[in-house]
Design a protein around this motif. Structure first.
Motif, PDB file in Angstrom:
ATOM      1  N   PRO A   1      -9.043  -1.347  -2.307  1.00 32.21           N
ATOM      2  CA  PRO A   1     -10.094  -0.539  -2.954  1.00 32.21           C
ATOM      3  C   PRO A   1     -10.247   0.851  -2.341  1.00 32.21           C
ATOM      4  CG  PRO A   1     -10.856  -2.784  -2.637  1.00 32.21           C
ATOM      5  CD  PRO A   1      -9.568  -2.663  -1.887  1.00 32.21           C
ATOM      6  N   ARG A   2      -9.866   1.005  -1.073  1.00 34.02           N
ATOM      7  CA  ARG A   2     -10.006   2.308  -0.419  1.00 34.02           C
ATOM      8  C   ARG A   2      -9.072   3.346  -1.014  1.00 34.02           C
ATOM      9  NH1 ARG A   2     -10.121   0.241   5.905  1.00 34.02           N
ATOM     10  NH2 ARG A   2     -12.040  -0.993   5.760  1.00 34.02           N
ATOM     11  N   GLN A   3      -7.994   2.878  -1.660  1.00 33.76           N
ATOM     12  CA  GLN A   3      -7.117   3.847  -2.307  1.00 33.76           C
ATOM     13  C   GLN A   3      -7.166   3.694  -3.829  1.00 33.76           C
ATOM     14  OE1 GLN A   3      -3.319   2.916  -0.353  1.00 33.76           O
ATOM     15  NE2 GLN A   3      -2.605   1.930  -2.218  1.00 33.76           N
ATOM     16  N   GLY A   4      -8.302   3.228  -4.299  1.00 34.93           N
ATOM     17  CA  GLY A   4      -8.554   3.194  -5.726  1.00 34.93           C
ATOM     18  C   GLY A   4      -8.021   1.984  -6.446  1.00 34.93           C
TER      19      GLY A   4
ATOM     20  N   GLU B   1      -6.445  -9.354   3.103  1.00 30.16           N
ATOM     21  CA  GLU B   1      -6.193  -8.022   3.659  1.00 30.16           C
ATOM     22  C   GLU B   1      -6.274  -6.954   2.570  1.00 30.16           C
ATOM     23  OE1 GLU B   1      -5.325  -6.767   6.724  1.00 30.16           O
ATOM     24  OE2 GLU B   1      -5.361  -8.624   7.891  1.00 30.16           O
TER      25      GLU B   1
ATOM     26  N   GLU C   1      -1.622  -0.841  -7.106  1.00 33.08           N
ATOM     27  CA  GLU C   1      -2.948  -0.516  -7.628  1.00 33.08           C
ATOM     28  C   GLU C   1      -3.730  -1.741  -8.090  1.00 33.08           C
ATOM     29  OE1 GLU C   1      -2.470   3.515  -9.998  1.00 33.08           O
ATOM     30  OE2 GLU C   1      -0.671   2.253 -10.229  1.00 33.08           O
TER      31      GLU C   1
ATOM     32  N   LEU D   1       0.828  -1.201   0.000  1.00 37.17           N
ATOM     33  CA  LEU D   1       0.000   0.000   0.000  1.00 37.17           C
ATOM     34  C   LEU D   1       0.864   1.253   0.000  1.00 37.17           C
ATOM     35  CD1 LEU D   1      -2.746  -1.113   2.547  1.00 37.17           C
ATOM     36  CD2 LEU D   1      -2.991  -0.942   0.066  1.00 37.17           C
TER      37      LEU D   1
ATOM     38  N   SER E   1      -7.924  -7.071  -0.176  1.00 38.44           N
ATOM     39  CA  SER E   1      -9.295  -6.908  -0.664  1.00 38.44           C
ATOM     40  C   SER E   1     -10.075  -5.929   0.196  1.00 38.44           C
ATOM     41  CB  SER E   1     -10.013  -8.263  -0.692  1.00 38.44           C
ATOM     42  OG  SER E   1     -10.203  -8.761   0.619  1.00 38.44           O
ATOM     43  N   GLU E   2      -9.651  -5.760   1.429  1.00 41.02           N
ATOM     44  CA  GLU E   2     -10.299  -4.793   2.313  1.00 41.02           C
ATOM     45  C   GLU E   2      -9.712  -3.394   2.140  1.00 41.02           C
ATOM     46  OE1 GLU E   2     -10.858  -3.865   7.107  1.00 41.02           O
ATOM     47  OE2 GLU E   2     -10.051  -5.805   6.451  1.00 41.02           O
ATOM     48  N   HIS E   3      -8.389  -3.310   1.978  1.00 43.74           N
ATOM     49  CA  HIS E   3      -7.725  -2.009   2.026  1.00 43.74           C
ATOM     50  C   HIS E   3      -7.420  -1.416   0.650  1.00 43.74           C
ATOM     51  CE1 HIS E   3      -7.219  -2.301   6.351  1.00 43.74           C
ATOM     52  NE2 HIS E   3      -6.745  -3.524   6.207  1.00 43.74           N
TER      53      HIS E   3
END
Length: 591
Positions: free
Chosen positions: A250-253, A244, A228, A223, A246-248
């Motif tokens: 997508p939150r940063q695109g 992990e 990406e 991350l 898959s949770e985080h």
């Protein structure tokens, strides 16, 4: 008050449904809140679900990178499952064993080493606290936390965070609180004061620390590096990287894709990278074997991609739940043809973060696949660590190409002296080219002439030559002037560090070496360090001595070399290495 202890090692063992791992994780969280450091190592039977399990927790006032050699306190929920871990349950002479009295007496292999084997009425206590036998782990946690001199409020806070939100149909949080307090009160009434009070307790201001696994460290690093895209297929022990992310991510695109298999996963990652995205895939040994052809495509098309291999026991399906370091040769040379790639190996949980960022940086800088070699021990181990200043970790971005002012775009036309060319965004006018697996000329057109093949192969190889002389990849510990050395890689780095330190305490002068860049090799940097040694001990979890033979191929080794190579399954104990050092066993051959 009894004297305080610098460290303590506790083991929980039993069937998979008794909450062994939960008890260990809550104990670790409680210790972190009390200002302590610690490391938790999980051990499972061969079943992916259910079956026996054991949890080893080492706590103290200083950071740890490996589990303790010996156990001070064993908590056994049922002997039938505990007996399956006898090879790992190394009780320190004088250790205590606590067990549910209805299970009968402990096995002789345990009782012969323990000074106290105490039957406990856990089931009765749980019943009086209003819960069934399925909640013994929380009751026991209260007992153990008291015995170690931890803070009750810290234990309650850790448990509340874990169980808050549990529906009444299962069990209310108040029931769990009651169980923990019942265990604490019973221990307090029985022993009056802690038996193993740790040096750093709740009265010391607790520092903000992370509690993470090695796999979570890889997630944090990816991350931070700006990953990406991630594609993967579930495989033990690498699956939780994908979970992990898959949770985080997508939150940063970013995007996470569960592919149909590892062949598709690596192909998707390469495609995403070609499209301009920083991309990664992850797997374990069997899946890594399937990715070999994809690695060759990334080499030939010069597309950056990061591939994580969390090693397990092999070959074939092997032992999914056990650690080993036997994918080294596969990482160095899998895929056919001359296929230069970079191989990195973290040796600590913090290193998982830092080297993941570096893996992305190197992939982008040299346009090659970068393989990050972790293993089941390092990936699944949980530790209390000091936070890393993530903002200070350098992140490199892709060098983008522009359309030439005159002539055709030459994607692969850089000179040998400067072998890396900028990469265009797909569709950028004037920079169109073909990225496939065929040998090609400077403009990416297929070219099978020997002359062009030699030119392009030389240019691709030259990229690694630039990295081979870069400093900062070899860690040293112990006495730098010693003539006796230990060398290991990956998770074995932890035992190298600890053994080098312990040897000094015993009056032995030893230096430790831990290379984190395994390919390309760095003879110009490692050979001068090896030249100062008379004896070198090579430590690895590989029955064929893959690392030892790797060193023989690329480096000038000292006059005496002692390979300490064995199959995986169990990690090295510091005592194993110290015994070899004290024996001074000299040259040993591997057939």
């Amino acid at each position: 008050m009894k004297r305080q202890h610098a460290e303590i090692a506790v083991a929980f063992a039993g069937s998979g449904g008794t909450g062994v791992m939960t008890a260990g994780e809550l104990l670790l969280s409680t210790a972190a809140a009390c200002g302590l450091y610690g490391v938790l190592t999980k051990s499972f039977g061969p079943q992916i679900r259910g079956g026996e399990s054991a949890c080893f927790v080492r706590l103290g006032s200083t950071p740890f990178q490996k589990q303790a050699d010996d156990i001070d306190l064993l908590v056994a929920f049922d002997w039938r499952n505990v007996e399956r871990f006898l090879e790992e349950l190394n009780l320190r002479t004088g250790a205590w064993v606590l067990f549910e009295e209805t299970q009968g007496n402990p096995p002789d292999a345990l009782s012969s080493r323990a000074s106290r084997c105490l039957p406990m009425k856990w089931k009765d206590l749980a019943g009086r606290a209003g819960a069934g036998k399925g909640h013994l782990n929380v009751l026991v946690l209260g007992m153990v936390a008291f015995l170690l001199g931890l803070d009750e409020s810290a234990a309650l806070a850790a448990m509340t965070e874990r169980f808050e939100g549990v529906t009444p149909e299962n069990e209310s949080l108040s029931t769990q609180v009651g169980l923990l307090q019942a265990g604490w009160r019973w221990a307090e009434e029985t022993w009056a004061q802690p038996l193993w009070p740790l040096a750093s307790n709740s009265k010391k201001e607790a520092l903000p620390r992370w509690i993470i696994t090695g796999n979570q460290g890889i997630v944090i690093g990816s991350l931070r590096a700006g990953c990406e895209f991630y594609a993967g297929y579930p495989i033990t022990p690498a699956t939780d990287i994908m979970e992990e992310l898959s949770e985080h991510l997508p939150r940063q695109g970013g995007i996470v894709v569960q592919a149909e298999d590892e062949l598709a996963a690596v192909a998707m990652a390469i495609g995403a990278s070609f499209a301009g995205k920083k991309a990664m895939t992850g797997t374990s040994g069997p899946g890594f074997s399937l990715m070999a052809e994809g690695l060759g495509l990334a080499v030939m098309a010069e597309i950056p991609v990061v591939v994580v291999d969390v090693q397990r026991g092999g070959p074939s399906t092997g032992i999914p739940t056990r650690t080993e370091q036997s994918d080294l040769w596969a990482a160095l040379a899998s895929s056919h043809g001359d296929n230069p790639r970079i191989v990195l190996a973290p040796s600590s949980i913090q290193g998982c973060i830092e080297l993941t960022v570096k893996a992305f940086n190197l992939a982008e800088r040299y346009q090659v696949p970068v393989i990050l070699l972790s293993d089941q021990l390092l990936g699944g181990q949980t530790a209390i660590v000091d936070p890393l200043p993530l903002d200070s970790i350098e992140v490199e971005q892709r060098l983008l190409a522009r359309a030439p002012e005159a002539g055709r775009y030459r994607r692969f036309g850089t000179p040998i002296a400067e072998p890396v060319a900028p990469i265009p965004w797909p569709g950028t006018p004037g920079t169109e080219y073909t990225a496939d697996g065929l040998e090609h000329d400077e403009c990416s057109h297929p070219d099978t002439s020997p002359q062009m093949h030699r030119k392009q192969a030389e240019r691709r190889a030259k990229k690694l030559a630039l990295l081979a002389t870069a400093a900062g990849w070899i860690e040293r510990c112990g006495d730098p002037d010693a003539q006796v050395g230990l060398i290991g890689w990956g998770s074995t780095g932890g035992v190298v560090r600890e053994a080098a330190h312990a040897a000094q305490e015993r009056g032995l002068t030893v230096t430790g070496l831990i290379p984190h860049l395994l390919f390309p090799p760095q003879p110009d940097l490692l050979n001068p360090l090896l030249k100062t040694l008379h004896t070198l001990y090579v430590i690895e979890l590989s029955s064929l001595g893959q690392f030892y033979r790797y060193l023989r191929a690329w480096y000038d080794l000292p006059p005496q070399v002692v390979p300490i190579a064995r199959a995986g399954g169990l990690p090295f104990r510091t005592a194993e290495v110290l015994a070899e050092l004290e024996a001074g066993s000299g040259i040993r051959s591997l057939q």
